[in-house]
Motif scaffolding. Structure first.
Motif, PDB file in Angstrom:
ATOM      1  N   GLY A   1      -0.846  17.498  -9.098  1.00  0.00           N
ATOM      2  CA  GLY A   1      -0.268  16.274  -9.641  1.00  0.00           C
ATOM      3  C   GLY A   1       0.395  15.393  -8.611  1.00  0.00           C
ATOM      4  O   GLY A   1       1.179  14.503  -8.948  1.00  0.00           O
ATOM      5  N   ARG A   2       0.049  15.601  -7.314  1.00  0.00           N
ATOM      6  CA  ARG A   2       0.655  14.807  -6.233  1.00  0.00           C
ATOM      7  C   ARG A   2      -0.341  13.818  -5.651  1.00  0.00           C
ATOM      8  O   ARG A   2      -0.276  13.468  -4.475  1.00  0.00           O
ATOM      9  CB  ARG A   2       1.208  15.741  -5.147  1.00  0.00           C
ATOM     10  N   LEU A   3      -1.254  13.359  -6.486  1.00  0.00           N
ATOM     11  CA  LEU A   3      -2.216  12.324  -6.115  1.00  0.00           C
ATOM     12  C   LEU A   3      -1.866  11.039  -6.848  1.00  0.00           C
ATOM     13  O   LEU A   3      -1.768  11.033  -8.081  1.00  0.00           O
ATOM     14  CB  LEU A   3      -3.637  12.755  -6.484  1.00  0.00           C
ATOM     15  N   LEU A   4      -1.666   9.963  -6.090  1.00  0.00           N
ATOM     16  CA  LEU A   4      -1.375   8.653  -6.667  1.00  0.00           C
ATOM     17  C   LEU A   4      -2.548   7.725  -6.381  1.00  0.00           C
ATOM     18  O   LEU A   4      -2.827   7.413  -5.218  1.00  0.00           O
ATOM     19  CB  LEU A   4      -0.086   8.077  -6.065  1.00  0.00           C
ATOM     20  N   ILE A   5      -3.258   7.317  -7.424  1.00  0.00           N
ATOM     21  CA  ILE A   5      -4.352   6.354  -7.284  1.00  0.00           C
ATOM     22  C   ILE A   5      -3.783   4.975  -7.580  1.00  0.00           C
ATOM     23  O   ILE A   5      -3.304   4.709  -8.687  1.00  0.00           O
ATOM     24  CB  ILE A   5      -5.509   6.695  -8.243  1.00  0.00           C
ATOM     25  N   MET A   6      -3.818   4.093  -6.585  1.00  0.00           N
ATOM     26  CA  MET A   6      -3.206   2.774  -6.702  1.00  0.00           C
ATOM     27  C   MET A   6      -4.149   1.847  -7.456  1.00  0.00           C
ATOM     28  O   MET A   6      -4.878   1.044  -6.858  1.00  0.00           O
ATOM     29  CB  MET A   6      -2.901   2.207  -5.322  1.00  0.00           C
ATOM     30  N   ASP A   7      -4.138   1.946  -8.787  1.00  0.00           N
ATOM     31  CA  ASP A   7      -5.120   1.202  -9.579  1.00  0.00           C
ATOM     32  C   ASP A   7      -4.588  -0.095 -10.172  1.00  0.00           C
ATOM     33  O   ASP A   7      -5.276  -0.742 -10.961  1.00  0.00           O
ATOM     34  CB  ASP A   7      -5.713   2.090 -10.678  1.00  0.00           C
ATOM     35  N   ASP A   8      -3.375  -0.520  -9.794  1.00  0.00           N
ATOM     36  CA  ASP A   8      -2.871  -1.842 -10.150  1.00  0.00           C
ATOM     37  C   ASP A   8      -3.279  -2.795  -9.028  1.00  0.00           C
ATOM     38  O   ASP A   8      -2.753  -2.711  -7.918  1.00  0.00           O
ATOM     39  CB  ASP A   8      -1.348  -1.813 -10.299  1.00  0.00           C
ATOM     40  N   PRO A   9      -4.234  -3.716  -9.272  1.00  0.00           N
ATOM     41  CA  PRO A   9      -4.753  -4.557  -8.182  1.00  0.00           C
ATOM     42  C   PRO A   9      -3.678  -5.374  -7.469  1.00  0.00           C
ATOM     43  O   PRO A   9      -3.691  -5.460  -6.233  1.00  0.00           O
ATOM     44  CB  PRO A   9      -5.774  -5.462  -8.887  1.00  0.00           C
ATOM     45  N   ASP A  10      -2.765  -5.986  -8.225  1.00  0.00           N
ATOM     46  CA  ASP A  10      -1.730  -6.792  -7.580  1.00  0.00           C
ATOM     47  C   ASP A  10      -0.835  -5.943  -6.693  1.00  0.00           C
ATOM     48  O   ASP A  10      -0.492  -6.340  -5.569  1.00  0.00           O
ATOM     49  CB  ASP A  10      -0.879  -7.513  -8.633  1.00  0.00           C
ATOM     50  N   LEU A  11      -0.456  -4.773  -7.183  1.00  0.00           N
ATOM     51  CA  LEU A  11       0.413  -3.902  -6.399  1.00  0.00           C
ATOM     52  C   LEU A  11      -0.325  -3.390  -5.165  1.00  0.00           C
ATOM     53  O   LEU A  11       0.235  -3.342  -4.068  1.00  0.00           O
ATOM     54  CB  LEU A  11       0.895  -2.732  -7.248  1.00  0.00           C
ATOM     55  N   ALA A  12      -1.588  -3.039  -5.329  1.00  0.00           N
ATOM     56  CA  ALA A  12      -2.373  -2.567  -4.194  1.00  0.00           C
ATOM     57  C   ALA A  12      -2.523  -3.656  -3.138  1.00  0.00           C
ATOM     58  O   ALA A  12      -2.436  -3.392  -1.932  1.00  0.00           O
ATOM     59  CB  ALA A  12      -3.739  -2.086  -4.669  1.00  0.00           C
ATOM     60  N   ASN A  13      -2.754  -4.884  -3.575  1.00  0.00           N
ATOM     61  CA  ASN A  13      -2.870  -6.001  -2.636  1.00  0.00           C
ATOM     62  C   ASN A  13      -1.556  -6.257  -1.910  1.00  0.00           C
ATOM     63  O   ASN A  13      -1.537  -6.524  -0.705  1.00  0.00           O
ATOM     64  CB  ASN A  13      -3.314  -7.264  -3.364  1.00  0.00           C
TER      65      ASN A  13
END
Length: 335
Positions: free
Chosen positions: A296-308
């Protein structure tokens, strides 16, 4: 969102001679208009040290072409409207992130990224070209220089696209005669990082691996990339094994057989593409099978604005990212 530039060299379109001629014609008209206009602005001329030697800026620039990654956002943070921008992260329209777009009075001209549109740049008759974060090649610098003074990264930047947000802010501030404001921006954001570290002491010393998935290919970022730098400023340490693989580049490709190298105390992965790309990462048995994902220590950055924002490397974007990413990190680590 762009994962970052995908080439190591600076490929620039042919036709440099004709562009040089266009720039010369434009410059002569401008010089005629400004001849005898008076002394330079207070504090000018200034000398800016760059990777390619000292650059003299004779007077306060009014027409600025912002060509490097996040140079436009940096100029806007310092109160200057760029006349042309390079849309590295594929925003479209204004060519800058939503955290910076409201600072524009009108949409600037798009100038290209890895292959700059030299004709479009020359047509703007810029006083200066900002290129503080790019592939850092001599070829690129030499082909842009006939158009206007080119301010590249400061001396000592070795990793391609590896100019830090602090270095970029100070470099651009120097060009624009806004050194004091530049220091204010740096100190303000460094203060935000210090507060975040104080509020999250568990981050200190934890290992991270920062990956991406683009066009069917996994890869990993290393220090010198804005994404890794942000996490390191929060107290994390990039996994040394990944850093060694990159050999002075900002990114290293990973085959499925090597994907377990992304296992760390915290793994952060950027899906670059459409919703199908994000869905694939959540379902990929190889990625989901590495120990950090199983725990459970995997973070997928799937919010486009936040990732940008995370990827922007500008004071404006990093500030936006910091506000959104810290709660996600806390959640992923159970803190």
């Amino acid at each position: 969102m762009n994962r970052g530039p995908l080439t190591r060299g600076g490929a620039i379109a042919a036709g440099a001679l004709s562009i040089l001629m266009l720039a010369a014609c434009g410059g002569s008209a401008s010089d005629a208009e400004e001849g005898g206009s008076g002394e330079a602005a207070e504090g000018f001329p200034v000398t800016v040290e760059t990777l390619f030697g000292d650059v003299e800026i004779e007077d306060r620039p009014t027409d600025v072409a912002a060509l490097g990654w996040s140079d436009a956002e940096t100029a806007l943070a310092l109160g200057v409207q760029p006349v042309g921008v390079a849309d590295w992260q594929g925003y479209g329209g204004a060519g800058v992130g939503p955290w910076a777009a409201d600072l524009l009075d009108e949409e600037p001209v798009q100038l290209g990224t890895m292959e700059p549109n030299l004709e479009a740049i020359a047509s703007l008759e810029p006083d200066v070209i900002l290129d503080t974060r790019s592939d850092h090649t001599q070829e690129r610098n030499e082909l842009l220089s006939p158009v206007a003074p080119v301010v590249g990264p400061p001396p000592g930047v070795e990793v391609t696209y590896g100019t830090t947000w602090q270095e970029q802010t100070r470099q651009v501030a120097r060009v624009l005669g806004e050194d004091a404001r530049g220091e204010e921006l740096v100190e303000e954001l460094e203060g935000r990082f210090a507060q975040a570290r104080e509020d999250n002491p568990d981050f200190e010393g934890m290992t991270i691996a920062v990956g991406a998935y683009f066009d069917g290919q996994y890869g990993a970022y290393v220090p010198g990339d804005a994404r890794v730098d942000l996490l390191e400023e929060l107290g994390f340490e990039n996994k040394p094994e990944i850093t060694e693989m990159a050999e002075d580049a900002f990114y290293v490709d990973l085959s499925p057989e090597l994907l377990e190298v992304l296992d760390a105390d915290l793994t952060v992965v950027f899906p670059i593409g459409d919703e199908e790309t994000t869905r694939f990462l959540h379902e990929d048995p190889v990625l989901q099978g590495i120990p950090s994902a199983e725990d459970g220590r995997l973070l997928i950055m799937d919010d486009p604005d936040l990732a940008n924002a995370f990827s922007s490397g500008s004071t404006l974007g990093v500030t936006h990212a910091l506000e959104g990413v810290v709660p996600l990190l806390q959640e992923s680590l159970g803190s």
